[in-house]
Design an enzyme around this catalytic site. Structure first.
Site, PDB file in Angstrom:
ATOM      1  N   THR A   1       0.833  -1.199   0.000  1.00 40.12           N
ATOM      2  CA  THR A   1       0.000   0.000   0.000  1.00 40.12           C
ATOM      3  C   THR A   1       0.872   1.254   0.000  1.00 40.12           C
ATOM      4  OG1 THR A   1      -0.074   0.216   2.409  1.00 40.12           O
ATOM      5  CG2 THR A   1      -1.738  -1.204   1.393  1.00 40.12           C
ATOM      6  N   GLU A   2       0.191   2.402  -0.041  1.00 45.10           N
ATOM      7  CA  GLU A   2       0.876   3.676   0.188  1.00 45.10           C
ATOM      8  C   GLU A   2       1.566   3.664   1.551  1.00 45.10           C
ATOM      9  OE1 GLU A   2      -1.411   7.437  -0.982  1.00 45.10           O
ATOM     10  OE2 GLU A   2      -2.997   5.971  -0.704  1.00 45.10           O
TER      11      GLU A   2
ATOM     12  N   PHE B   1       2.515   5.938   4.749  1.00 41.53           N
ATOM     13  CA  PHE B   1       2.194   7.180   5.448  1.00 41.53           C
ATOM     14  C   PHE B   1       3.188   7.376   6.581  1.00 41.53           C
ATOM     15  CE2 PHE B   1      -1.276   7.563   2.822  1.00 41.53           C
ATOM     16  CZ  PHE B   1      -2.058   8.669   3.140  1.00 41.53           C
TER      17      PHE B   1
ATOM     18  N   ASP C   1      -6.694  -0.340   6.104  1.00 44.59           N
ATOM     19  CA  ASP C   1      -6.964  -1.633   6.739  1.00 44.59           C
ATOM     20  C   ASP C   1      -8.318  -2.210   6.376  1.00 44.59           C
ATOM     21  OD1 ASP C   1      -4.500  -1.319   7.806  1.00 44.59           O
ATOM     22  OD2 ASP C   1      -5.127  -1.195   9.883  1.00 44.59           O
TER      23      ASP C   1
END
Length: 420
Positions: A122-123, A125, A189
C-alpha cells in the site's frame, strides 16, 4: 506484473512462488529481506508499524521509484487456518479497485502459501495512524478536528455509495492514516474485519449487539466514526468495545455543537445519519469571516485600493491591504488581505476561466470568499485545502492558493508589532 501502473486489480491476487521471491543479490542484502513474486516490490527489514495481526515494513516500488508499505499478516501466532487466510485475501483484494483521495491506495495483495502469510502493498504514510498523531499533538484546535472529520466522511461516503456498499467494519483511529506535512487523512486496513472475532477471543470479552452489527451495516461504520470523533476531542482511546461509555463521554465534549454532531453518529441506528448527511451538517461547514464594510469602487481591485489608502483614522493600528492576482487552471484568483488584532482577514475573488470569445458563452462565474488566518491555529496549506474542499478546486489551483498564502505570510504580517 507486466508493466502497468500500481493500479487496481491487475493480476494481483496470486500465490507466491517460493523459488522466486527470496531477496535478490543486489549488494544490499542486509536491507532487502524479500521481493514480491513479480520482482517489482522490495521489502526492507525496517519495521514502520505494528498491529495486533500484522507487521508493516518499509518497501520500495522499483517501477515507479517510490517508498511503499509492505504489510504481513502471519498465520502464527494467531493460529489462522488456510480458509481464514483465503477469506482475508478475498476481502483485501477488494481494496485494489478502490480509487479515492481519502482511501489508502492498495497496489498488490497475495498469499504466500509456503510461509503461511498474506502480503499487502500500500501507500506509505510517514506520520503513522490518527491515534498516534493525536497523542503526539495534544493541543489540536476544533477547526483541525473538523477538517479531519470531513476527510474521513468523504472516504466513508465513497465506500458506502458503491454497489453493493463496502463496509469497513473495523474503523478506529488506528485504522486511519495521516500525512502530517499536508494534513491528508486516509482510511486504511480494509478487509481486516474478518479478524475481529479473534480479537474478542483474545480479550475474553463477549461482543455487544452494536459491536456485531458494525461489521454488517454501513451504520456501524458511522457509529465507529462517532467514536473516532470522541477520541479526537476527549483524548480517550476508544474502540467499539467502549460503546457503553458513549453517553458519559458525550458530556465531556467541550463544544456543544460537536457533541450534537457526534450524537447523530452514535444514536439510534434507525435514525443514524449517513456519511452524506453528516458532511452537510452545519458543524462541518467552513465558517467564513463576515465580509468587510463595502467601499467605493467598481471592482475588486478598486475596492482594495480604496481601503488601502491611509486616510481613515478608524483603522489605526491595522496593517495595509495586501493585493495579489494569480492565474490558475480553472479559476483566476485575486486576494485582498488586511491585518486586524493579530490576524489576517482575507477576501478572495475566484473568477472561473472560460472561453469568453466562444459564441453564446456565458459571463464568467465569480465567487467571493471571506476568511480569517489565525497564525495560532491555521496554516496556508490547511486554508487552501478548506477552500479546495468547498469549491472542488483542482490540485493545481489548490497549490496556487496555498503558494500565494505562504508567500504573503512568510513576510511580516501587516499590522504586526514590527510594522507598527
Amino acid at each position: 506484473m507486466e508493466g502497468g501502473a500500481a493500479g487496481a486489480g491487475a493480476s494481483s491476487n496470486h500465490v507466491a512462488d517460493p523459488d522466486t521471491n527470496d531477496a535478490p543479490h543486489t549488494g544490499d542484502e542486509d536491507e532487502v529481506a524479500e521481493v514480491d513474486p513479480e520482482g517489482r516490490y522490495y521489502r526492507y527489514t525496517e519495521v514502520v508499524g505494528r498491529g495486533r495481526f500484522k507487521q508493516i515494513y518499509k518497501a520500495f516500488d522499483t517501477q515507479i521509484g517510490i517508498d511503499v508499505a509492505w504489510s504481513k499478516i502471519t498465520a502464527e501466532p494467531h493460529h489462522l487456518s488456510d480458509e481464514q487466510l483465503q477469506q482475508i485475501v478475498g476481502e483485501m483484494t477488494k481494496g485494489l479497485d478502490l480509487e479515492h483521495p481519502n482511501i489508502i491506495k492498495c497496489f498488490e495483495c497475495w498469499e504466500d502459501q509456503q510461509r503461511h502469510c498474506i502480503n499487502l502493498i500500500t501507500e506509505l504514510f510517514t506520520s503513522g495512524n490518527l491515534r498516534q498523531y493525536r497523542n503526539l499533538h495534544k493541543h489540536l484546535d476544533l477547526k483541525a478536528v473538523k477538517r479531519m472529520a470531513r476527510q474521513i466522511l468523504k472516504g466513508l461516503e465513497y465506500l458506502h455509495a458503491m454497489q453493493p456498499p463496502v463496509v469497513h467494519g473495523d474503523l478506529r483511529c488506528d485504522k486511519i492514516y495521516v500525512n502530517g506535512h499536508s494534513g491528508e487523512i486516509k482510511i486504511g486496513d480494509l478487509g481486516l474485519a474478518t479478524l475481529i472475532p479473534l480479537r474478542w477471543e483474545e480479550s475474553e470479552q463477549d461482543p455487544t449487539p452494536e459491536m456485531e452489527d458494525m461489521q454488517k451495516d454501513v451504520r456501524g461504520d458511522i457509529f465507529a466514526f462517532g467514536l473516532c470523533m470522541l477520541e479526537l476531542l476527549t483524548l480517550k482511546q476508544l474502540d467499539p468495545q467502549h460503546c457503553l461509555e458513549v453517553p458519559q463521554l458525550l458530556t465531556q465534549v467541550p463544544d456543544a455543537e460537536a457533541a450534537r454532531f457526534i450524537a447523530n453518529c452514535v444514536g439510534d441506528p434507525q435514525q443514524r445519519h449517513t456519511a452524506s448527511q453528516l458532511l452537510d451538517d452545519p458543524f462541518l461547514q467552513v465558517r467564513k469571516a463576515p465580509p468587510p464594510e463595502p467601499t467605493a469602487g467598481g471592482g475588486p481591485s478598486e475596492a482594495a485600493a480604496g481601503e488601502g489608502e491611509g486616510g481613515d483614522s478608524s483603522n489605526a493600528g491595522e496593517g495595509q491591504i495586501a493585493i495579489g492576482k494569480l492565474r490558475g487552471e480553472d479559476y483566476n484568483f485575486e486576494f485582498q488581505g488586511k491585518a486586524r488584532e493579530g490576524k489576517m482577514h482575507f477576501r478572495l475573488f475566484m473568477t472561473q476561466v472560460n472561453d469568453s470569445s466562444a459564441e453564446g458563452a456565458n459571463p464568467p462565474v465569480v465567487r467571493t470568499i471571506d476568511f480569517v488566518f489565525d497564525p495560532d491555529v491555521d496554516t496556508a496549506d490547511n486554508l487552501a485545502a478548506e477552500i479546495s474542499e468547498e469549491f472542488a478546486l483542482s490540485p493545481t489551483d489548490t497549490e496556487i492558493c496555498a503558494a500565494a498564502l505562504r508567500e504573503w505570510l512568510a513576510k511580516d504580517m501587516p499590522g504586526s508589532d514590527s510594522n507598527q
